[in-house]
Design an enzyme around this catalytic site. Structure first.
Site, PDB file in Angstrom:
ATOM      1  N   CYS A   2       1.037  -0.969   0.184  1.00 36.59           N
ATOM      2  CA  CYS A   2      -0.114   0.163   0.130  1.00 36.59           C
ATOM      3  C   CYS A   2       0.857   1.664   0.027  1.00 36.59           C
ATOM      4  O   CYS A   2       2.125   1.128   0.593  1.00 36.59           O
ATOM      5  CB  CYS A   2      -1.313   0.284   1.324  1.00 36.59           C
ATOM      6  SG  CYS A   2      -1.719  -1.552   1.420  1.00 36.59           S
ATOM      7  N   ARG A  27       5.738  -1.163  -5.627  1.00 38.77           N
ATOM      8  CA  ARG A  27       4.788  -1.769  -4.302  1.00 38.77           C
ATOM      9  C   ARG A  27       4.152  -2.628  -5.041  1.00 38.77           C
ATOM     10  O   ARG A  27       4.141  -4.109  -4.417  1.00 38.77           O
ATOM     11  CB  ARG A  27       5.045  -0.765  -3.701  1.00 38.77           C
ATOM     12  CG  ARG A  27       5.866  -0.004  -2.919  1.00 38.77           C
ATOM     13  CD  ARG A  27       5.833   1.533  -2.579  1.00 38.77           C
ATOM     14  NE  ARG A  27       5.116   0.734  -1.350  1.00 38.77           N
ATOM     15  CZ  ARG A  27       6.256   1.438  -0.105  1.00 38.77           C
ATOM     16  NH1 ARG A  27       7.206   1.537  -0.357  1.00 38.77           N
ATOM     17  NH2 ARG A  27       5.621   1.677   1.010  1.00 38.77           N
ATOM     18  N   TRP A  73      -2.810  -3.134  -1.203  1.00 40.66           N
ATOM     19  CA  TRP A  73      -3.291  -4.165  -1.632  1.00 40.66           C
ATOM     20  C   TRP A  73      -3.478  -5.230   0.013  1.00 40.66           C
ATOM     21  O   TRP A  73      -3.635  -5.058   0.668  1.00 40.66           O
ATOM     22  CB  TRP A  73      -1.605  -4.581  -1.577  1.00 40.66           C
ATOM     23  CG  TRP A  73      -1.276  -6.093  -1.538  1.00 40.66           C
ATOM     24  CD1 TRP A  73      -0.844  -6.600  -2.682  1.00 40.66           C
ATOM     25  CD2 TRP A  73      -0.803  -7.538  -0.652  1.00 40.66           C
ATOM     26  NE1 TRP A  73      -0.316  -8.329  -2.551  1.00 40.66           N
ATOM     27  CE2 TRP A  73      -0.911  -8.006  -1.248  1.00 40.66           C
ATOM     28  CE3 TRP A  73      -1.227  -6.689   0.638  1.00 40.66           C
ATOM     29  CZ2 TRP A  73      -0.586  -9.550  -1.012  1.00 40.66           C
ATOM     30  CZ3 TRP A  73      -1.052  -8.217   1.729  1.00 40.66           C
ATOM     31  CH2 TRP A  73      -0.832  -9.698   0.814  1.00 40.66           C
ATOM     32  N   ASN A 108      -2.683   2.294   5.766  1.00 39.37           N
ATOM     33  CA  ASN A 108      -1.797   1.591   5.631  1.00 39.37           C
ATOM     34  C   ASN A 108      -1.269   0.763   6.182  1.00 39.37           C
ATOM     35  O   ASN A 108      -1.381   1.228   7.449  1.00 39.37           O
ATOM     36  CB  ASN A 108       0.276   1.898   5.178  1.00 39.37           C
ATOM     37  CG  ASN A 108      -0.365   2.547   3.769  1.00 39.37           C
ATOM     38  OD1 ASN A 108      -0.624   2.588   1.965  1.00 39.37           O
ATOM     39  ND2 ASN A 108       1.066   2.659   2.803  1.00 39.37           N
ATOM     40  N   GLY A 109      -1.493  -0.674   6.590  1.00 38.50           N
ATOM     41  CA  GLY A 109      -1.481  -1.466   7.858  1.00 38.50           C
ATOM     42  C   GLY A 109      -2.575  -1.970   8.212  1.00 38.50           C
ATOM     43  O   GLY A 109      -3.497  -2.525   6.990  1.00 38.50           O
ATOM     44  N   GLU A 489      15.906 -20.692  -4.186  1.00 39.09           N
ATOM     45  CA  GLU A 489      15.587 -19.281  -4.600  1.00 39.09           C
ATOM     46  C   GLU A 489      14.735 -18.771  -6.360  1.00 39.09           C
ATOM     47  O   GLU A 489      13.864 -18.340  -6.558  1.00 39.09           O
ATOM     48  CB  GLU A 489      16.358 -18.102  -4.496  1.00 39.09           C
ATOM     49  CG  GLU A 489      16.394 -16.745  -5.614  1.00 39.09           C
ATOM     50  CD  GLU A 489      15.323 -15.654  -4.890  1.00 39.09           C
ATOM     51  OE1 GLU A 489      15.902 -14.819  -5.941  1.00 39.09           O
ATOM     52  OE2 GLU A 489      14.509 -16.071  -3.931  1.00 39.09           O
ATOM     53  N   LYS A 493      11.198 -17.924  -7.594  1.00 40.21           N
ATOM     54  CA  LYS A 493      11.197 -16.722  -8.637  1.00 40.21           C
ATOM     55  C   LYS A 493      10.410 -17.778  -9.400  1.00 40.21           C
ATOM     56  O   LYS A 493       9.471 -17.206 -10.577  1.00 40.21           O
ATOM     57  CB  LYS A 493      12.372 -16.911  -9.665  1.00 40.21           C
ATOM     58  CG  LYS A 493      12.992 -15.737  -8.797  1.00 40.21           C
ATOM     59  CD  LYS A 493      13.412 -14.384  -8.990  1.00 40.21           C
ATOM     60  CE  LYS A 493      13.371 -13.508  -7.988  1.00 40.21           C
ATOM     61  NZ  LYS A 493      12.720 -13.890  -6.302  1.00 40.21           N
ATOM     62  N   GLU A 496       6.102 -17.383  -8.563  1.00 38.46           N
ATOM     63  CA  GLU A 496       6.157 -15.741  -8.456  1.00 38.46           C
ATOM     64  C   GLU A 496       5.333 -15.353  -9.716  1.00 38.46           C
ATOM     65  O   GLU A 496       4.318 -14.407  -9.726  1.00 38.46           O
ATOM     66  CB  GLU A 496       7.635 -15.164  -8.175  1.00 38.46           C
ATOM     67  CG  GLU A 496       7.210 -15.127  -6.358  1.00 38.46           C
ATOM     68  CD  GLU A 496       8.713 -14.270  -6.429  1.00 38.46           C
ATOM     69  OE1 GLU A 496       8.239 -13.166  -4.941  1.00 38.46           O
ATOM     70  OE2 GLU A 496       9.665 -13.796  -7.016  1.00 38.46           O
ATOM     71  N   HIS A 512      13.921 -38.910   0.483  1.00 40.27           N
ATOM     72  CA  HIS A 512      12.817 -39.170   1.269  1.00 40.27           C
ATOM     73  C   HIS A 512      10.934 -38.825   1.061  1.00 40.27           C
ATOM     74  O   HIS A 512      10.671 -38.034   1.834  1.00 40.27           O
ATOM     75  CB  HIS A 512      13.233 -38.449   2.362  1.00 40.27           C
ATOM     76  CG  HIS A 512      15.021 -39.276   2.697  1.00 40.27           C
ATOM     77  ND1 HIS A 512      14.702 -40.394   3.579  1.00 40.27           N
ATOM     78  CD2 HIS A 512      16.307 -38.727   2.463  1.00 40.27           C
ATOM     79  CE1 HIS A 512      15.770 -40.560   3.708  1.00 40.27           C
ATOM     80  NE2 HIS A 512      17.104 -39.520   3.330  1.00 40.27           N
ATOM     81  N   LYS A 611       5.271  -5.052  -3.800  1.00 37.80           N
ATOM     82  CA  LYS A 611       7.163  -5.308  -4.259  1.00 37.80           C
ATOM     83  C   LYS A 611       7.282  -4.956  -2.525  1.00 37.80           C
ATOM     84  O   LYS A 611       8.465  -5.591  -2.080  1.00 37.80           O
ATOM     85  CB  LYS A 611       7.758  -4.025  -4.187  1.00 37.80           C
ATOM     86  CG  LYS A 611       9.013  -3.780  -4.554  1.00 37.80           C
ATOM     87  CD  LYS A 611       9.284  -5.413  -5.011  1.00 37.80           C
ATOM     88  CE  LYS A 611      10.668  -4.867  -5.366  1.00 37.80           C
ATOM     89  NZ  LYS A 611      11.740  -5.772  -6.251  1.00 37.80           N
TER      90      LYS A 611
END
Length: 616
Positions: A2, A27, A73, A108-109, A489, A493, A496, A512, A611
Site C-alpha cells: 500500500c 510496490r 493491496w 496502510n497497515g 530462490e 522466482k 512468483e 525421502h 513489492k
C-alpha cells in the site's frame, strides 16, 4: 505494498498525487484512489491501474488544493471499488451510498481491534460501505471530531491496536492534512514553493516534487498545513524531527531496450554489484559503521532475520559464516521468530536483511530480538534512509538502485555481496582468515561484474529451456550445500511470476519423499557446480533419470555432465568457489522471466503480490 500520498498546496494538487501513486506502483496493489477538497469531498477510485484512475480524474474534472491518494493491496475485503481507499465517513443519518462525507482517510497497515471498534461505531449510527479495517478508523476520527482534526486523530490513534500509517483531511478544515504512524512508514515532504507540504509512505513518491524529507518516528502524529507543520510524539509532546535532503529516484525509470523491468534489473546486476563494492579497497569492520570492530570482537554467534528472497540470501550466508568465519549462525523467518520461545544470547549479532528496509515482519522481529536483550544489530539493506537502517546500530547499504519488478533480482545478488563482505570482516576480526585468503576473496569479488556478464550471455540457451517450461504446471529444483538456497530462490522466482507450482529440495532428500512426484512431465532443474558435493549430486540426478524425469542442469564446465536424452545441460562460464551462488542464481532468474513471457503473465506485477510488504 500500500502507498500513501497527501498534500496541502495553493495549486491543483491532483497531478502530483496521481504521479506519486504511479511512482509507487512497483510496490504492488490491486486498487487505487484519490480524494480532494472541492467545496466538499470528492474522490475517484479504481480496481485497475493508476493510468485508468487518471483518466477517471480527468473525465470527472476532479481538482483541489488539499488531497490524499492511495494504492491498496487487499487485506480486509476483496479488491473492489467499495473497499478501495480513500474512505469517507458516513455518520448517523447519512446514507452509506452518499458520496459526500466529512472525513476522508487513507491507511496502510492492519488494525487488529477493528471488529470491536466497528461494533461500537455501528451502535452510534455509523454506516459502513466496505469490509475494510480502514473505514473503521475514518468513522472513529469523525466520531471524535469537535472542530480540530489534529486533536481528533490524536484521540483516535490511542484506541487503535495494530499497525498503521494514515493521512486524513476534513471538509470543515480545508488546507489541513493530518498524518500518524505506528508500525508502518510515513514521511513528511517540505515543499519548496508556495508553502505546500506533503505526506507519503515512501520518499520515491515525492521524487521531483521535493527532496526535503522528515522521517516520522514510531507514534508520531503530524499536523500539516499551508506553510507550516508540527509533530507530536507518542506521548503527544511537541518534537522537532530533522529535515534531511534525500535524492529519491523515480519509480518510472526508463525501460530502454528491455521488455520488462525484471529483465532490465537482471541485466543491471553487473553494475549493481560493482556499485555495491565501490570503495571497498580492503576488508575492515568499519565498512559496516563506526564501532563495528568492538561489536564484532564481542559477538560469538549470528542470528539472521529476513523474509522471502532476503531469507534465502540469509540461508546462503549461513554457509559462508560457518564455513569461513567459523561463527555459529541461525537463520529465522522473521514472521515466525517473534511468535515462538527462543533462547536469547546477548553476544549474538542480529542481522536483518531487507530490500526496502520497511518489511513489517522483519522490523517486528528486530524489535523482538532487542526486547530479549540482543542489542548488537546490523542490517544489509538497499535503502539507506529506511526504518531498518535507522533502527540498527550497524549497516551495509547495498547499491542495487530502485528495483521496480516485484520479483527481486539485483537486490538479492547485492545482498549476497554485502553478506560475503560481512563474513570476511567477521573472519578477520576473529583471526580465522589469512591475509592471502582475504586477498584472494577480494580479487574474486572484484571479478564478479565480469563473471556475471558472461553468465548473462547464456540468455539464448535459457530461452530454449523456457519454451519447454511454459507448458508445464509443476517443477522441482535441486541443489546441495551452498547451492540449496539458490535452488529455493529459483523455485520462488518461477512460481512468483509464471504461476507454475515449483518446489526446491536439498538433492539428498529426494528419496525421502519428493521422488514420488517425478515423472516425464515433471522438469527437474539441478544446480551443479563443481564442488565437493558434485558426485553425490550426480547420484541424485541418476535417481531422477531412473524414474523418467527430465533434467535441466546448470553445470560448471569441468563437471563432465553431458547433454543426452532426458538431460539438458547449460554450461556456466567458470567455477567461482564460495561466490558461485551469485552466478548460478542468474540463469534461474532468466528461466523464470522467459517462462513468464512465454505464458503471457504480468511479469513486473504478478497477481496477489506486493513489492514492499509493510503489513504482517
Amino acid at each position: 505494498m500500500c502507498g500513501i500520498v497527501g498534500a496541502v498546496s495553493t495549486r491543483n494538487i491532483v497531478p502530483v498525487l496521481v504521479q506519486g501513486l504511479q511512482r509507487l506502483e512497483y510496490r504492488g496493489y490491486d486498487s487505487c484512489g484519490v480524494a480532494v477538497y472541492d467545496q466538499g469531498l470528492r474522490r475517484a477510485r479504481s480496481t485497475s491501474r493508476v493510468a485508468e484512475l487518471l483518466t477517471q480524474v480527468h473525465r470527472e474534472a476532479i481538482e483541489g488544493t488539499t488531497g490524499i491518494a492511495h494504492t491498496r493491496w487487499a487485506t480486509h475485503g476483496a479488491p473492489a471499488v467499495h473497499n478501495a481507499h480513500p474512505h469517507f465517513s458516513h455518520g448517523p443519518g447519512t446514507a452509506a451510498a452518499d458520496r459526500a462525507g466529512r472525513v476522508a482517510l487513507v491507511h496502510n497497515g492492519i488494525i487488529e481491534n477493528h471488529d470491536e471498534l466497528r461494533a461500537s461505531l455501528k451502535a452510534k449510527g455509523y454506516h459502513f460501505a466496505s469490509q475494510t479495517d480502514t473505514e473503521v478508523i475514518c468513522h472513529l476520527v469523525d466520531s471524535l471530531y469537535e472542530g480540530d482534526l489534529f486533536e481528533a486523530v490524536k484521540s483516535a490513534v490511542k484506541r487503535l491496536h495494530g499497525a498503521y500509517a494514515i493521512a486524513v483531511f476534513c471538509k470543515d478544515e480545508p488546507l489541513r492534512v493530518v498524518g500518524a504512524r505506528a508500525g508502518s512508514p510515513l514521511i513528511l515532504g517540505v515543499g519548496k514553493e508556495g508553502g505546500e507540504n506533503f505526506l507519503a509512505s515512501d520518499a520515491m513518491a515525492l521524487a521531483g516534487v521535493t527532496d526535503q524529507i522528515v522521517y516520522l518516528e514510531e507514534g508520531d502524529v503530524v499536523d500539516m498545513q499551508l506553510g507550516k507543520y508540527w509533530v507530536e510524539d507518542r506521548s503527544h509532546k511537541p518534537v522537532t524531527r530533522a529535515v534531511k535532503t534525500v535524492q529519491a529516484h523515480s519509480g518510472a525509470a526508463e525501460l530502454g531496450p528491455y521488455r520488462h523491468y525484471m529483465q532490465k534489473e537482471i541485466f543491471e546486476q553487473p553494475r549493481a554489484i560493482a556499485d555495491t563494492l565501490e570503495g571497498v579497497q580492503s576488508i575492515v569492520p568499519e565498512l559496516f559503521g563506526d564501532g563495528a570492530y568492538s561489536v564484532f570482537k564481542e559477538i560469538d554467534s549470528v542470528l539472521i532475520l529476513a523474509c522471502g528472497t532476503s531469507y534465502y540470501s540469509g540461508c546462503t550466508a549461513k554457509y559462508w559464516l560457518e564455513g569461513i568465519a567459523k561463527i555459529p549462525t541461525q537463520v529465522e523467518i522473521a514472521s515466525e521468530y517473534r511468535y515462538r520461545e527462543s533462547v536469547p544470547n546477548p553476544r549474538t549479532l542480529v542481522v536483518t536483511i531487507s530490500q526496502s528496509g520497511e518489511t513489517a515482519d522483519t522490523l517486528a522481529a528486530l524489535r523482538h530480538a532487542r526486547e530479549l536483550g540482543m542489542e548488537h544489530t546490523l542490517t544489509v539493506c538497499n535503502v539507506g534512509t529506511s526504518a531498518m537502517v535507522r533502527e540498527c546500530k550497524l549497516a551495509y547499504i547495498t547499491r542495487a538502485g530502485a528495483e521496480i519488478g516485484v520479483a527481486s533480482t539485483k537486490a538479492f545478488t547485492t545482498q549476497l555481496a554485502g553478506l560475503f563482505l560481512l563474513t570476511l570482516a567477521l573472519a578477520q576480526v576473529k583471526g580465522r582468515i589469512t591475509e592471502s585468503q582475504e586477498a584472494a576473496h577480494l580479487k574474486a569479488m572484484r571479478h564478479l561484474p565480469a563473471a556475471l556478464t558472461a553468465v548473462l550471455a547464456l540468455e539464448p540457451q535459457i530461452i530454449g529451456w523456457a519454451e519447454q517450461f511454459a507448458g508445464k504446471e509443476n517443477a522441482l529444483f535441486l541443489g546441495r550445500g551452498l547451492h540449496y538456497p539458490i535452488a529455493l530462490e529459483g523455485a520462488l522466482k518461477l512460481k512468483e511470476i509464471t504461476y507454475i507450482h515449483a518446489e526446491a529440495y536439498a538433492a539428498g532428500e529426494l528419496k525421502h519423499g519428493p521422488l514420488a512426484l517425478v515423472t516425464s512431465q515433471m522438469p527437474v532443474v539441478t544446480v551443479a557446480p563443481n564442488d565437493t558435493l558434485l558426485e553425490k549430486l550426480k547420484s541424485n540426478m541418476q535417481e531422477v533419470r531412473a524414474r523418467g524425469g527430465v533434467l535441466y542442469v546448470l553445470a560448471d564446465a569441468d563437471t563432465r555432465i553431458e547433454s543426452e536424452d532426458g538431460i539438458h545441460v547449460i554450461r556456466m562460464p567458470e567455477h567461482y568457489g564460495p561466490l558461485s551462488p551469485l552466478l548460478h542464481v542468474v540463469p534461474l532468474q532468466l528461466l523464470a522471466y522467459h517462462t513468464a513471457c512465454a505464458r503471457g503473465t504480468d511479469v513486473d506485477k504478478p497477481r496477489n503480490l506486493a513489492k514492499s510488504v509493510t503489513v504482517e
